[in-house]
Design a protein around this motif. Structure first.
Motif: not given
Ligand code: NAD
Ligand code: FAD
Length: 402
Positions: A348-349, A170, A163, A116, A206, A165-167, A199-200, A313, A257-259, A233
């Motif tokens: 997963t919590v 949280e 992004g 990006i 998701p 996702g979980f990161t 979030e995309a 992962p 960026w946490t994407g 984004i």
């Molecule tokens: P992820 O890949 O799980 O999430 C990234 C998010 O960014 C996705 O929802 C995606 O749709 C979004 N995204 C991607 N490109 C985009 C764009 N151009 N514009 C807007 N949004 C966009 O990455 P993560 O959250 O860093 O997680 C990494 C791994 O770590 C995962 O396996 C996750 O399960 C794990 N994790 C687990 C926990 C938990 O168990 N509590 C917490 C943090 C991370």
């Protein structure tokens, strides 16, 4: 006859637990064990969003490796891996090199910006202790600057997180608790500071359970987090994201960026066959065609054969890889049958700040609020227990359960 030498690269969840298990499973005369890591400390990657938000001091999220791994039993090398020369059974480090009979590659993840435009240059990422500390300091600087400047720019007080996702989720959960404190500290009206998650996908998290996602969204929005879903984004400028088809620009003083994540780039540099940044390993966790190299944690794709795709992962998986990997190293040394990895999904919590959380335990049971918050701390403390027993929980654990 000299002992076989096992070299473990990376002291994250996978590397630390592999080393710990090898010390338990093999006698001191059976193998020489070497652990190589960039720093002399180990950090809990799963706590980094707290360090980045400023809700946890960085020293509470890390520990000296020699405090939990006995240096009389394991040779500790603090150096950076630059390449694995697999044909020569040798690892090149920044300042030296190390040879091996058996190798475990557990070098973790790198941030994936998917190319990006401007993202790598202009956004922070939550990758390690240093990058997380920089985010905390930058946010605090933005608030301090705003409070003392004559010509105030309210965009300085906006924190934009790409992004959901979980990161990302949280992290904004922690920010929802930290931002009011910063506003108080710098005499800023709370309504002027914004936390925005972009979030995309049509909704945050998701693929996760609908009820839990709805709960998380409400909890965050009730505490002032703005969530923009279905907003892809396309560019990151110095102080903004460009999103959606109409190119809307959202300005901010802090951009994180946490994407997405990918495997360590050392894998590609070392000539392993890579799929989307990682190596798809055999069921015994060895790299394809390599008799003496295991790849585990976030560097590996481990296939979920039932679903025909890899397991996500996670630290949970990385620790389980360590169990199988150490058993199989013992098997190779003792000439025993190797075992196949099976993932035991404990659920997963996710935290939504210190006071709220949600998730699943034992795959189907849904937890919200106080029980989920307590469960998240049990999970965090369990890892410390496995690594260093009750002493480590007392020293570094999350002792206030609610
Ligand atoms: P992820 O890949 O799980 O999430 C990234 C998010 O960014 C996705 O929802 C995606 O749709 C979004 N995204 C991607 N490109 C985009 C764009 N151009 N514009 C807007 N949004 C966009 O990455 P993560 O959250 O860093 O997680 C990494 C791994 O770590 C995962 O396996 C996750 O399960 C794990 N994790 C687990 C926990 C938990 O168990 N509590 C917490 C943090 C991370
Ligand atoms: P890491 O834990 O990342 O360890 C890699 C190690 O290798 C580090 O010590 C690093 O310094 C070292 N290293 C890297 N490159 C080099 C080099 N070139 N030379 C020498 N050393 C090197 N998963 C969960 O299951 N539950 C959660 O609640 C959870 N929360 C998370 C929260 C956040 C903020 C993030 C970012 C991730 C979270 N995850 C969670 C995912 C989890 O943290 C990872 O899956 C896990 O850390 C992977 O473990 P690993 O050992 O492969 O890598």
């Amino acid at each position: 006859m000299s002992k076989p030498k096992i070299v473990v690269l990376g002291a994250g969840y996978a590397g630390m637990m592999t080393t710990k298990r090898l010390m338990q499973k093999l006698g001191p005369d059976e193998a020489e064990i070497v652990l190589v890591n960039k720093h002399n400390y180990h950090y809990q990657t799963t706590w980094l969003h707290e360090v980045a938000a400023g809700t946890r001091n960085q020293n509470q999220a890390r520990m000296m490796i020699s405090d939990v791994i006995n240096p009389n039993r394991v040779s500790l090398i603090y150096d950076e891996v630059t390449e694995v020369k697999k044909e020569e059974n040798r690892v090149v480090l920044k300042n030296s090199e190390v040879s091996y009979d058996y190798l475990v590659i557990s070098l973790g993840f790198e941030t994936n910006t998917f190319g990006i435009k401007g993202m790598e240059k202009n956004a922070f990422s939550i990758t390690d202790i240093e990058s997380s500390r920089m985010i905390r300091e930058h946010i605090e600087y933005q608030f301090a600057k705003y409070s003392t400047s004559v010509k105030k720019n309210e965009n300085d007080l906006t924190i934009l997180v790409g992004g959901g996702g979980f990161t990302g989720i949280e992290f904004v959960g922690e920010l929802a608790e930290q931002v009011p404190k910063l506003c108080k500290k710098y005499d800023i009206d709370r309504s002027k500071a914004r936390i925005i998650n972009v979030e995309a996908a049509p909704r945050i998290l998701p693929g996760f359970n609908d009820d839990l996602v709805a709960y998380a969204k409400k909890s965050l929005e009730d505490r002032g987090v703005e969530i923009r879903e279905g907003a892809k984004i396309s560019e990151c400028k110095k102080n903004s994201f460009v999103i959606g088809d109409d190119g809307e620009e959202i300005k901010a003083g802090t951009i994180v960026w946490t994407g997405g994540v990918t495997g360590n780039s050392i894998l590609g540099k070392s000539g392993f066959e890579i799929t989307k940044g990682k190596v798809t390993v055999e069921s015994d966790l060895r790299a394809p065609g390599e008799e003496n190299i295991f790849i585990i944690g976030d560097c590996a794709w481990v296939m979920n054969k039932e679903e025909g795709r890899p397991f996500p992962p996670t630290a949970q998986a990385a620790m389980q890889h360590a169990d199988t990997c150490s058993t199989n190293l013992k098997g190779l040394i003792r000439n025993e049958q190797l075992e196949s990895f099976t993932f035991d999904d404990k659920g997963t919590v996710a935290s939504l700040g210190k006071s709220d959380a949600m998730g699943t335990v034992f795959s189907e049971r849904l937890l919200y609020g106080t029980p989920a918050t307590a469960m998240k701390k049990v999970i965090d403390n369990r890892y410390l227990f496995l690594l260093g027993g009750p002493k480590l929980i007392l020293k570094k654990g999350k002792l206030r359960m609610l």
